[in-house]
Design an enzyme around this catalytic site. Structure first.
Site, PDB file in Angstrom:
ATOM      1  N   ASP A  17       0.873  -1.179   0.000  1.00  0.00           N
ATOM      2  CA  ASP A  17       0.000   0.000   0.000  1.00  0.00           C
ATOM      3  C   ASP A  17       0.907   1.224   0.000  1.00  0.00           C
ATOM      4  O   ASP A  17       2.113   1.125   0.237  1.00  0.00           O
ATOM      5  CB  ASP A  17      -0.887  -0.014   1.263  1.00  0.00           C
ATOM      6  CG  ASP A  17      -1.761   1.229   1.381  1.00  0.00           C
ATOM      7  OD1 ASP A  17      -2.413   1.599   0.389  1.00  0.00           O
ATOM      8  OD2 ASP A  17      -1.769   1.862   2.449  1.00  0.00           O
ATOM      9  N   SER A  18       0.299   2.385  -0.219  1.00  0.00           N
ATOM     10  CA  SER A  18       1.078   3.623  -0.127  1.00  0.00           C
ATOM     11  C   SER A  18       1.567   3.847   1.306  1.00  0.00           C
ATOM     12  O   SER A  18       2.520   4.583   1.530  1.00  0.00           O
ATOM     13  CB  SER A  18       0.221   4.800  -0.565  1.00  0.00           C
ATOM     14  OG  SER A  18      -0.948   4.854   0.233  1.00  0.00           O
ATOM     15  N   TYR A  49      -0.663   8.380  -2.373  1.00  0.00           N
ATOM     16  CA  TYR A  49      -0.779   8.057  -3.789  1.00  0.00           C
ATOM     17  C   TYR A  49      -2.004   8.752  -4.393  1.00  0.00           C
ATOM     18  O   TYR A  49      -2.046   9.018  -5.587  1.00  0.00           O
ATOM     19  CB  TYR A  49      -0.949   6.542  -3.987  1.00  0.00           C
ATOM     20  CG  TYR A  49       0.314   5.705  -3.913  1.00  0.00           C
ATOM     21  CD1 TYR A  49       1.529   6.225  -3.466  1.00  0.00           C
ATOM     22  CD2 TYR A  49       0.281   4.367  -4.295  1.00  0.00           C
ATOM     23  CE1 TYR A  49       2.662   5.430  -3.399  1.00  0.00           C
ATOM     24  CE2 TYR A  49       1.407   3.570  -4.235  1.00  0.00           C
ATOM     25  CZ  TYR A  49       2.599   4.090  -3.791  1.00  0.00           C
ATOM     26  OH  TYR A  49       3.716   3.289  -3.724  1.00  0.00           O
ATOM     27  N   GLY A  50      -2.983   9.015  -3.549  1.00  0.00           N
ATOM     28  CA  GLY A  50      -4.269   9.533  -4.032  1.00  0.00           C
ATOM     29  C   GLY A  50      -4.208  10.878  -4.724  1.00  0.00           C
ATOM     30  O   GLY A  50      -5.147  11.266  -5.407  1.00  0.00           O
ATOM     31  N   ASN A  81      -6.322   1.235  -3.152  1.00  0.00           N
ATOM     32  CA  ASN A  81      -7.248   1.457  -4.257  1.00  0.00           C
ATOM     33  C   ASN A  81      -6.610   2.278  -5.369  1.00  0.00           C
ATOM     34  O   ASN A  81      -6.867   2.039  -6.544  1.00  0.00           O
ATOM     35  CB  ASN A  81      -8.495   2.172  -3.753  1.00  0.00           C
ATOM     36  CG  ASN A  81      -9.482   1.209  -3.140  1.00  0.00           C
ATOM     37  OD1 ASN A  81     -10.354   0.688  -3.816  1.00  0.00           O
ATOM     38  ND2 ASN A  81      -9.324   0.943  -1.860  1.00  0.00           N
ATOM     39  N   GLU A 159      -5.587   9.869   9.596  1.00  0.00           N
ATOM     40  CA  GLU A 159      -4.185   9.764  10.045  1.00  0.00           C
ATOM     41  C   GLU A 159      -3.898  10.678  11.229  1.00  0.00           C
ATOM     42  O   GLU A 159      -3.005  10.403  12.020  1.00  0.00           O
ATOM     43  CB  GLU A 159      -3.239  10.047   8.881  1.00  0.00           C
ATOM     44  CG  GLU A 159      -3.340   8.949   7.847  1.00  0.00           C
ATOM     45  CD  GLU A 159      -2.129   8.814   6.959  1.00  0.00           C
ATOM     46  OE1 GLU A 159      -1.235   9.674   7.008  1.00  0.00           O
ATOM     47  OE2 GLU A 159      -2.100   7.834   6.193  1.00  0.00           O
ATOM     48  N   CYS A 191     -11.294   3.184  -0.650  1.00  0.00           N
ATOM     49  CA  CYS A 191      -9.980   3.610  -0.154  1.00  0.00           C
ATOM     50  C   CYS A 191      -9.735   2.786   1.099  1.00  0.00           C
ATOM     51  O   CYS A 191     -10.628   2.648   1.946  1.00  0.00           O
ATOM     52  CB  CYS A 191     -10.002   5.100   0.179  1.00  0.00           C
ATOM     53  SG  CYS A 191      -8.523   5.671   1.046  1.00  0.00           S
ATOM     54  N   THR A 192      -8.527   2.238   1.199  1.00  0.00           N
ATOM     55  CA  THR A 192      -8.285   1.275   2.287  1.00  0.00           C
ATOM     56  C   THR A 192      -8.136   1.940   3.657  1.00  0.00           C
ATOM     57  O   THR A 192      -8.044   1.252   4.666  1.00  0.00           O
ATOM     58  CB  THR A 192      -7.071   0.385   1.958  1.00  0.00           C
ATOM     59  OG1 THR A 192      -5.987   1.202   1.543  1.00  0.00           O
ATOM     60  CG2 THR A 192      -7.420  -0.601   0.870  1.00  0.00           C
TER      61      THR A 192
HETATM   62  N1  DGL Z   1      -4.182   3.708   0.293  1.00  0.00           N
HETATM   63  C1  DGL Z   1      -4.731   4.751  -0.537  1.00  0.00           C
HETATM   64  C2  DGL Z   1      -5.931   4.205  -1.294  1.00  0.00           C
HETATM   65  O1  DGL Z   1      -6.530   3.206  -0.911  1.00  0.00           O
HETATM   66  C3  DGL Z   1      -5.123   5.963   0.277  1.00  0.00           C
HETATM   67  C4  DGL Z   1      -3.966   6.763   0.830  1.00  0.00           C
HETATM   68  C5  DGL Z   1      -3.167   7.459  -0.254  1.00  0.00           C
HETATM   69  O2  DGL Z   1      -3.707   8.358  -0.931  1.00  0.00           O
HETATM   70  O3  DGL Z   1      -2.006   7.097  -0.402  1.00  0.00           O
HETATM   71  O4  DGL Z   1      -6.300   4.778  -2.280  1.00  0.00           O
END
Ligand code: DGL
Length: 271
Positions: A17-18, A49-50, A81, A159, A191-192
């Site tokens: 994941d990010s 990442y979003g 995601n 967060e 989104c996780t």
């Molecule tokens: N893990 C990212 C997602 O599920 C969310 C956090 C991010 O933007 O990095 O899209």
């Protein structure tokens, strides 16, 4: 052949994941597949990442997948995601290993649950802009319509530990308001990070609306795959190793809330 098979069975499952959000997916995986070994990579140097370009997310994901392949994983889970939305094809072209993403299991579950044939999706800008949920749902069932809303403020709110505040409540209301005015009966948490606030979201939506997260359906899909291919691990004392690309202390501290367990074995790995 038997030896070869047991070597694969005992290999870890790679998951990335990010940063922290994928830990909600790992939590579900550990519930359904408790005897598996896991290697988790959180790309904390590059999150979120979003709000990154697709090209950058693809480059980061490629490096992480190469790292996981070097650890001889038997399958890879994209527990983000945003990365699932834009990097899945590139990742699949890198290896013959089974790759699982978080978008499809949530979609299949939502399609099963909706009675009004109207599904809402919330996620990051990357995920919503990719149109992956809308396109996949409409490809599977053209009678289903979707409404999508990018909800970028939710990740920092979670967060910062502000998920049970009036700010969080107001932001969720703002994002979900158009869906609440429609005949949507099923909302996908695309989104996780969002499963962390699912109870709070339930206070904003009507009792009749269903919330869909990807962790549990994904874990069931993986379990079915491993069983069918006879590569389940039977380890009664399996380990989970965590790698992050930056800030391991922050990951350890915040991560336990996402995983609902203590985070041990963290190493920093700059890719
Ligand atoms: N893990 C990212 C997602 O599920 C969310 C956090 C991010 O933007 O990095 O899209």
């Amino acid at each position: 052949m038997k030896n070869q098979l047991s070597k694969i069975n005992n290999s870890p499952i790679g998951i990335f994941d990010s940063g922290l959000g994928g830990l909600t997916v790992l939590h579900e995986l550990k519930k359904i597949l408790p005897n598996e070994e896991y290697i988790y990579f959180g790309d904390t140097a590059h999150l979120p990442y979003g709000s990154k370009s697709n090209q950058n997310i693809i480059e980061y994901s490629k490096k992480i997948v190469q790292f996981l392949l070097s650890k001889n994983v038997k399958a890879i889970i994209i527990a983000c995601n945003s990365a699932s939305s834009v990097a899945i094809d590139v990742i699949r072209s890198m290896t013959n290993l089974p790759i699982f993403e978080v978008v499809t299991p949530a979609i299949l579950n939502a399609i099963k649950k909706t009675q009004t044939n109207h599904i809402g999706i919330i996620g990051t800008h990357t995920t919503i802009n990719s149109q992956i949920y809308k396109n996949k749902i409409e490809n599977i069932n053209a009678e289903i319509t979707t409404m999508q809303t990018a909800s970028p403020l939710l990740v920092p709110i979670i967060e910062e530990g502000l998920e049970n505040t009036t700010i969080a409540h107001a932001v969720v209301k703002l994002y979900l308001n158009p869906m609440l005015q429609s005949n949507i009966d099923t909302i996908i948490l695309g989104c996780t990070h969002y499963p962390i606030i699912s109870n709070m979201i339930k206070t904003v939506i009507s009792d009749k609306m269903k919330l869909i997260s990807s962790g549990q359906p994904l874990a069931k899909t993986l379990a079915t795959y491993l069983e069918k291919n006879e590569c389940l691990n039977k380890n009664s004392n399996p380990s989970t190793c965590f790698y992050v690309s930056d800030s391991p202390e922050k990951f350890k501290k915040l991560g336990s809330k996402f995983l609902n367990d203590e985070i041990l074995n963290i190493q920093v790995c700059e890719l």
